[in-house]
Design a protein around this motif. Sequence first.
Motif, PDB file in Angstrom:
ATOM      1  N   UNK A  70       0.829   4.253  -4.885  1.00  0.00           N
ATOM      2  CA  UNK A  70       1.425   4.391  -6.359  1.00  0.00           C
ATOM      3  C   UNK A  70      -0.036   3.570  -6.867  1.00  0.00           C
ATOM      4  N   UNK A  71      -1.132   3.946  -7.387  1.00  0.00           N
ATOM      5  CA  UNK A  71      -2.353   2.342  -8.138  1.00  0.00           C
ATOM      6  C   UNK A  71      -2.471   2.708  -9.243  1.00  0.00           C
ATOM      7  N   UNK A  72      -1.662   2.167 -10.440  1.00  0.00           N
ATOM      8  CA  UNK A  72      -2.444   1.941 -11.618  1.00  0.00           C
ATOM      9  C   UNK A  72      -4.122   2.081 -12.042  1.00  0.00           C
ATOM     10  N   UNK A  73      -4.713   1.961 -12.499  1.00  0.00           N
ATOM     11  CA  UNK A  73      -6.069   1.892 -12.938  1.00  0.00           C
ATOM     12  C   UNK A  73      -6.944   0.063 -12.738  1.00  0.00           C
ATOM     13  N   UNK A  74      -7.339   0.519 -11.843  1.00  0.00           N
ATOM     14  CA  UNK A  74      -7.571  -1.134 -11.784  1.00  0.00           C
ATOM     15  C   UNK A  74      -7.236  -1.917 -10.097  1.00  0.00           C
ATOM     16  N   UNK A  75      -6.149  -1.184 -10.111  1.00  0.00           N
ATOM     17  CA  UNK A  75      -5.446  -1.720  -8.337  1.00  0.00           C
ATOM     18  C   UNK A  75      -5.783  -1.004  -7.335  1.00  0.00           C
TER      19      UNK A  75
ATOM     20  N   UNK B  88      -4.228   6.193  11.055  1.00  0.00           N
ATOM     21  CA  UNK B  88      -3.464   6.032   9.313  1.00  0.00           C
ATOM     22  C   UNK B  88      -4.106   6.927   8.843  1.00  0.00           C
ATOM     23  N   UNK B  89      -3.324   8.100   8.413  1.00  0.00           N
ATOM     24  CA  UNK B  89      -4.375   9.442   6.820  1.00  0.00           C
ATOM     25  C   UNK B  89      -3.597   9.085   6.219  1.00  0.00           C
ATOM     26  N   UNK B  90      -4.918   9.448   5.120  1.00  0.00           N
ATOM     27  CA  UNK B  90      -4.447   8.992   3.458  1.00  0.00           C
ATOM     28  C   UNK B  90      -4.475  10.182   2.868  1.00  0.00           C
ATOM     29  N   UNK B  91      -3.845  10.879   1.832  1.00  0.00           N
ATOM     30  CA  UNK B  91      -3.984  12.542   1.611  1.00  0.00           C
ATOM     31  C   UNK B  91      -4.081  11.990  -0.014  1.00  0.00           C
ATOM     32  N   UNK B  92      -4.940  12.137  -0.115  1.00  0.00           N
ATOM     33  CA  UNK B  92      -4.886  11.922  -1.723  1.00  0.00           C
ATOM     34  C   UNK B  92      -4.800  12.965  -2.727  1.00  0.00           C
ATOM     35  N   UNK B  93      -3.034  12.463  -3.815  1.00  0.00           N
ATOM     36  CA  UNK B  93      -2.707  13.312  -4.112  1.00  0.00           C
ATOM     37  C   UNK B  93      -3.037  13.909  -6.023  1.00  0.00           C
ATOM     38  N   UNK B  94      -2.919  12.960  -6.268  1.00  0.00           N
ATOM     39  CA  UNK B  94      -3.665  12.314  -7.491  1.00  0.00           C
ATOM     40  C   UNK B  94      -4.388  11.296  -7.784  1.00  0.00           C
ATOM     41  N   UNK B  95      -5.454  11.899  -8.920  1.00  0.00           N
ATOM     42  CA  UNK B  95      -6.521  10.829  -9.595  1.00  0.00           C
ATOM     43  C   UNK B  95      -7.480  10.961  -9.095  1.00  0.00           C
TER      44      UNK B  95
ATOM     45  N   UNK C 143      -8.515   0.509  -0.592  1.00  0.00           N
ATOM     46  CA  UNK C 143      -8.634   1.902  -1.734  1.00  0.00           C
ATOM     47  C   UNK C 143      -8.256   0.901  -2.783  1.00  0.00           C
ATOM     48  N   UNK C 144      -9.259   0.925  -3.663  1.00  0.00           N
ATOM     49  CA  UNK C 144      -9.272   0.982  -4.912  1.00  0.00           C
ATOM     50  C   UNK C 144      -9.301   2.083  -6.326  1.00  0.00           C
ATOM     51  N   UNK C 145      -8.246   1.814  -7.373  1.00  0.00           N
ATOM     52  CA  UNK C 145      -8.345   3.091  -8.321  1.00  0.00           C
ATOM     53  C   UNK C 145      -9.145   2.686  -8.892  1.00  0.00           C
ATOM     54  N   UNK C 146     -10.828   3.318  -9.473  1.00  0.00           N
ATOM     55  CA  UNK C 146     -11.866   3.340  -9.943  1.00  0.00           C
ATOM     56  C   UNK C 146     -11.570   4.065 -11.538  1.00  0.00           C
ATOM     57  N   UNK C 147     -10.636   4.557 -11.676  1.00  0.00           N
ATOM     58  CA  UNK C 147     -10.425   5.453 -13.096  1.00  0.00           C
ATOM     59  C   UNK C 147      -9.874   4.917 -13.990  1.00  0.00           C
ATOM     60  N   UNK C 148      -9.456   6.081 -15.097  1.00  0.00           N
ATOM     61  CA  UNK C 148      -8.486   5.346 -16.306  1.00  0.00           C
ATOM     62  C   UNK C 148      -7.207   5.726 -16.397  1.00  0.00           C
ATOM     63  N   UNK C 149      -6.770   6.982 -14.489  1.00  0.00           N
ATOM     64  CA  UNK C 149      -5.687   6.764 -14.567  1.00  0.00           C
ATOM     65  C   UNK C 149      -5.111   7.051 -13.679  1.00  0.00           C
TER      66      UNK C 149
END
Length: 117
Positions: free
Chosen positions: A36-41, A53-60, A91-97
């Motif tokens: 669970x990443x906040x913006x920028x994390x 390692x399999x990552x499934x993107x659920x939100x963002x 991975x980096x959260x590059x968005x605002x959400x």
Amino acid sequence: MEKRLFDLTKMAKFDTNEPQKVMVYKSEHTIAGMWCLEPGQEVFLHVHPNADDVWVCLEGESGSYFVGEGKEVPISKGMVVLAEPGQPHGMRNTGNDRFVFIGFAAPISIETERLDK
């Protein structure tokens, strides 16, 4: 049945200081953790020399998946990414959400080696 059903919407946890990893389950053969990443994390660049390692993107809607050698590719909700043993990833959260993904890894026990970008 409770050990076979998981409500991810109730498990998500966020912290503005650092990304949060929530353990979803661990079996004899696989493990699943929800990030669970906040913006920028970000989840640091790393490899698992002995596991997929399999990552499934659920939100963002705006993330950047690290593939090593300074390269990044855009990812968003609904995408799945795979890192086979020895393949760099992060991975980096590059968005605002907020950005949420679940990672499934096998086989366990999983080794993790942190890499420099």
